[in-house]
Design a protein around this motif. Sequence first.
Motif, PDB file in Angstrom:
ATOM      1  N   ALA A  27       0.846  -1.195   0.000  1.00  0.00           N
ATOM      2  CA  ALA A  27       0.000   0.000   0.000  1.00  0.00           C
ATOM      3  C   ALA A  27       0.880   1.243   0.000  1.00  0.00           C
ATOM      4  CB  ALA A  27      -0.903   0.008   1.230  1.00  0.00           C
ATOM      5  N   HIS A  28       0.325   2.341  -0.476  1.00  0.00           N
ATOM      6  CA  HIS A  28       1.066   3.606  -0.413  1.00  0.00           C
ATOM      7  C   HIS A  28       0.105   4.740  -0.093  1.00  0.00           C
ATOM      8  CE1 HIS A  28      -0.554   4.704  -4.333  1.00  0.00           C
ATOM      9  NE2 HIS A  28       0.074   3.709  -4.944  1.00  0.00           N
ATOM     10  N   GLU A  29       0.655   5.881   0.207  1.00  0.00           N
ATOM     11  CA  GLU A  29      -0.167   7.050   0.530  1.00  0.00           C
ATOM     12  C   GLU A  29      -1.083   7.386  -0.648  1.00  0.00           C
ATOM     13  OE1 GLU A  29      -0.468   8.485   3.308  1.00  0.00           O
ATOM     14  OE2 GLU A  29       1.379   8.158   4.454  1.00  0.00           O
ATOM     15  N   PRO A  30      -2.268   7.890  -0.349  1.00  0.00           N
ATOM     16  CA  PRO A  30      -2.823   8.158   0.980  1.00  0.00           C
ATOM     17  C   PRO A  30      -3.441   6.904   1.609  1.00  0.00           C
ATOM     18  CG  PRO A  30      -4.370   8.872  -0.702  1.00  0.00           C
ATOM     19  CD  PRO A  30      -3.142   8.380  -1.430  1.00  0.00           C
ATOM     20  N   LEU A  31      -3.269   6.770   2.907  1.00  0.00           N
ATOM     21  CA  LEU A  31      -3.931   5.725   3.687  1.00  0.00           C
ATOM     22  C   LEU A  31      -3.874   6.102   5.154  1.00  0.00           C
ATOM     23  CD1 LEU A  31      -1.777   2.490   4.126  1.00  0.00           C
ATOM     24  CD2 LEU A  31      -0.817   4.662   3.411  1.00  0.00           C
ATOM     25  N   PHE A  32      -4.790   5.527   5.955  1.00  0.00           N
ATOM     26  CA  PHE A  32      -4.853   5.817   7.385  1.00  0.00           C
ATOM     27  C   PHE A  32      -4.333   4.658   8.239  1.00  0.00           C
ATOM     28  CE2 PHE A  32      -8.811   8.130   5.791  1.00  0.00           C
ATOM     29  CZ  PHE A  32      -8.162   9.359   5.676  1.00  0.00           C
ATOM     30  N   GLY A  33      -4.474   3.441   7.740  1.00  0.00           N
ATOM     31  CA  GLY A  33      -4.071   2.279   8.528  1.00  0.00           C
ATOM     32  C   GLY A  33      -5.193   1.773   9.418  1.00  0.00           C
ATOM     33  N   VAL A  34      -6.350   1.505   8.811  1.00  0.00           N
ATOM     34  CA  VAL A  34      -7.512   1.042   9.573  1.00  0.00           C
ATOM     35  C   VAL A  34      -7.600  -0.481   9.489  1.00  0.00           C
ATOM     36  CG1 VAL A  34     -10.008   1.213   9.874  1.00  0.00           C
ATOM     37  CG2 VAL A  34      -8.726   3.173   8.963  1.00  0.00           C
ATOM     38  N   ALA A  35      -7.668  -1.148  10.631  1.00  0.00           N
ATOM     39  CA  ALA A  35      -7.868  -2.599  10.650  1.00  0.00           C
ATOM     40  C   ALA A  35      -9.253  -2.902  10.076  1.00  0.00           C
ATOM     41  CB  ALA A  35      -7.757  -3.128  12.074  1.00  0.00           C
ATOM     42  N   THR A  36      -9.337  -3.954   9.269  1.00  0.00           N
ATOM     43  CA  THR A  36     -10.610  -4.243   8.586  1.00  0.00           C
ATOM     44  C   THR A  36     -11.748  -4.476   9.573  1.00  0.00           C
ATOM     45  OG1 THR A  36      -9.966  -6.575   8.421  1.00  0.00           O
ATOM     46  CG2 THR A  36      -9.473  -5.160   6.543  1.00  0.00           C
ATOM     47  N   GLY A  37     -11.476  -5.100  10.701  1.00  0.00           N
ATOM     48  CA  GLY A  37     -12.522  -5.336  11.687  1.00  0.00           C
ATOM     49  C   GLY A  37     -13.097  -4.054  12.254  1.00  0.00           C
ATOM     50  N   GLU A  38     -12.277  -3.001  12.290  1.00  0.00           N
ATOM     51  CA  GLU A  38     -12.729  -1.715  12.818  1.00  0.00           C
ATOM     52  C   GLU A  38     -13.735  -1.033  11.891  1.00  0.00           C
ATOM     53  OE1 GLU A  38     -11.812  -0.226  15.790  1.00  0.00           O
ATOM     54  OE2 GLU A  38     -10.855  -2.129  16.266  1.00  0.00           O
ATOM     55  N   MET A  39     -13.797  -1.507  10.646  1.00  0.00           N
ATOM     56  CA  MET A  39     -14.706  -0.895   9.676  1.00  0.00           C
ATOM     57  C   MET A  39     -16.145  -1.385   9.831  1.00  0.00           C
ATOM     58  SD  MET A  39     -12.453  -1.088   6.179  1.00  0.00           S
ATOM     59  CE  MET A  39     -10.881  -0.225   5.993  1.00  0.00           C
ATOM     60  N   LYS A  40     -16.340  -2.494  10.521  1.00  0.00           N
ATOM     61  CA  LYS A  40     -17.663  -3.126  10.565  1.00  0.00           C
ATOM     62  C   LYS A  40     -18.770  -2.243  11.144  1.00  0.00           C
ATOM     63  CE  LYS A  40     -16.152  -7.916  10.378  1.00  0.00           C
ATOM     64  NZ  LYS A  40     -16.152  -9.251  11.019  1.00  0.00           N
ATOM     65  N   PRO A  41     -18.521  -1.503  12.230  1.00  0.00           N
ATOM     66  CA  PRO A  41     -19.605  -0.645  12.749  1.00  0.00           C
ATOM     67  C   PRO A  41     -20.067   0.409  11.735  1.00  0.00           C
ATOM     68  CG  PRO A  41     -17.911  -0.958  14.410  1.00  0.00           C
ATOM     69  CD  PRO A  41     -17.355  -1.513  13.142  1.00  0.00           C
ATOM     70  N   ILE A  42     -19.134   0.951  10.968  1.00  0.00           N
ATOM     71  CA  ILE A  42     -19.524   1.937   9.947  1.00  0.00           C
ATOM     72  C   ILE A  42     -20.329   1.242   8.857  1.00  0.00           C
ATOM     73  CG2 ILE A  42     -18.733   3.808   8.450  1.00  0.00           C
ATOM     74  CD1 ILE A  42     -16.036   3.683   9.833  1.00  0.00           C
ATOM     75  N   ALA A  43     -19.868   0.049   8.462  1.00  0.00           N
ATOM     76  CA  ALA A  43     -20.558  -0.694   7.407  1.00  0.00           C
ATOM     77  C   ALA A  43     -21.982  -1.044   7.812  1.00  0.00           C
ATOM     78  CB  ALA A  43     -19.773  -1.961   7.079  1.00  0.00           C
ATOM     79  N   LYS A  44     -22.192  -1.347   9.098  1.00  0.00           N
ATOM     80  CA  LYS A  44     -23.537  -1.693   9.566  1.00  0.00           C
ATOM     81  C   LYS A  44     -24.483  -0.507   9.441  1.00  0.00           C
ATOM     82  CE  LYS A  44     -22.385  -5.447  12.756  1.00  0.00           C
ATOM     83  NZ  LYS A  44     -22.335  -5.894  14.182  1.00  0.00           N
ATOM     84  N   LYS A  45     -23.947   0.688   9.636  1.00  0.00           N
ATOM     85  CA  LYS A  45     -24.785   1.885   9.515  1.00  0.00           C
ATOM     86  C   LYS A  45     -25.142   2.163   8.052  1.00  0.00           C
ATOM     87  CE  LYS A  45     -21.911   4.501  11.959  1.00  0.00           C
ATOM     88  NZ  LYS A  45     -21.351   5.709  12.632  1.00  0.00           N
ATOM     89  N   ILE A  46     -24.206   1.890   7.157  1.00  0.00           N
ATOM     90  CA  ILE A  46     -24.405   2.226   5.747  1.00  0.00           C
ATOM     91  C   ILE A  46     -25.088   1.107   4.969  1.00  0.00           C
ATOM     92  CG2 ILE A  46     -23.203   2.789   3.589  1.00  0.00           C
ATOM     93  CD1 ILE A  46     -21.007   4.073   5.319  1.00  0.00           C
ATOM     94  N   LYS A  47     -24.752  -0.137   5.306  1.00  0.00           N
ATOM     95  CA  LYS A  47     -25.176  -1.315   4.540  1.00  0.00           C
ATOM     96  C   LYS A  47     -24.612  -1.220   3.115  1.00  0.00           C
ATOM     97  CE  LYS A  47     -29.141  -2.400   7.436  1.00  0.00           C
ATOM     98  NZ  LYS A  47     -28.792  -1.458   8.494  1.00  0.00           N
TER      99      LYS A  47
END
Length: 231
Positions: A27-47
């Motif tokens: 990977a290269h910039e731009p990126l934040f370094g978010v663990a994939t599991g941490e994305m799940k709560p956002i995904a649940k809100k958006i579907k």
Amino acid sequence: MNVETVMQELEVLGKERTKKIYVSNGAHEPLFGVATGEMKPIAKKIKLNQPLAEELYNTGNYDAMYFAGVIADPKAMTEVDFDRWIDGAYFYMLSDYVVAVTLAETEIAQQVADKWILSGEELKMSAGWSCYCWLLGNRRDSEFDESKLAEMLERVKNTIHDAPERTKYAMNNFIYTVGVSYLPLHDKAVETAKAVGPVEVQRNKSLIASERIQKEVEKGRIGFKRKYVRC
């Protein structure tokens, strides 16, 4: 939620340690370094939200592109859309774990994957072979053409050692997946794996499909199918 809000939430979740791991894998910039599991709560809100997924993928930010795959609506995507996504996938985590996974949930998966496999381009070929792995691990055996998969095993046997780096990984995984998840060709996959032998990749590493298949045999996992492609 809009693209700006999602980007803000992803940035908050970013960790420097995770970012370094992603960079070490390509990977290269731009990126934040978010663990994939941490994305799940956002995904649940958006579907599922294809317009938002497109906006996020187009940012070029690795975390946003990965998250785009999580909320994408595969059934709303055309072959042109997938070609555009694979063109934007600049390393294997995107080609094999975002684009190929999303493609595997469509009815056009095999035809698009076939085209990419024949493209001669490393990450497109890798995504094509990987897509078949996701498909074989999820769909009923009856949904595949046995003779076609047998020919694909022959192609792997004859070309894997001269294939590009990431394509080698995906082709080796294809042998393994056929051997584990597609019962009609289990024996042929085992024979192919033995004929191929160790596949040399960078960092003095060898890929050995026969050993991986044998481990699954010993665990009684032959015929394994996962319920979902995307988690």
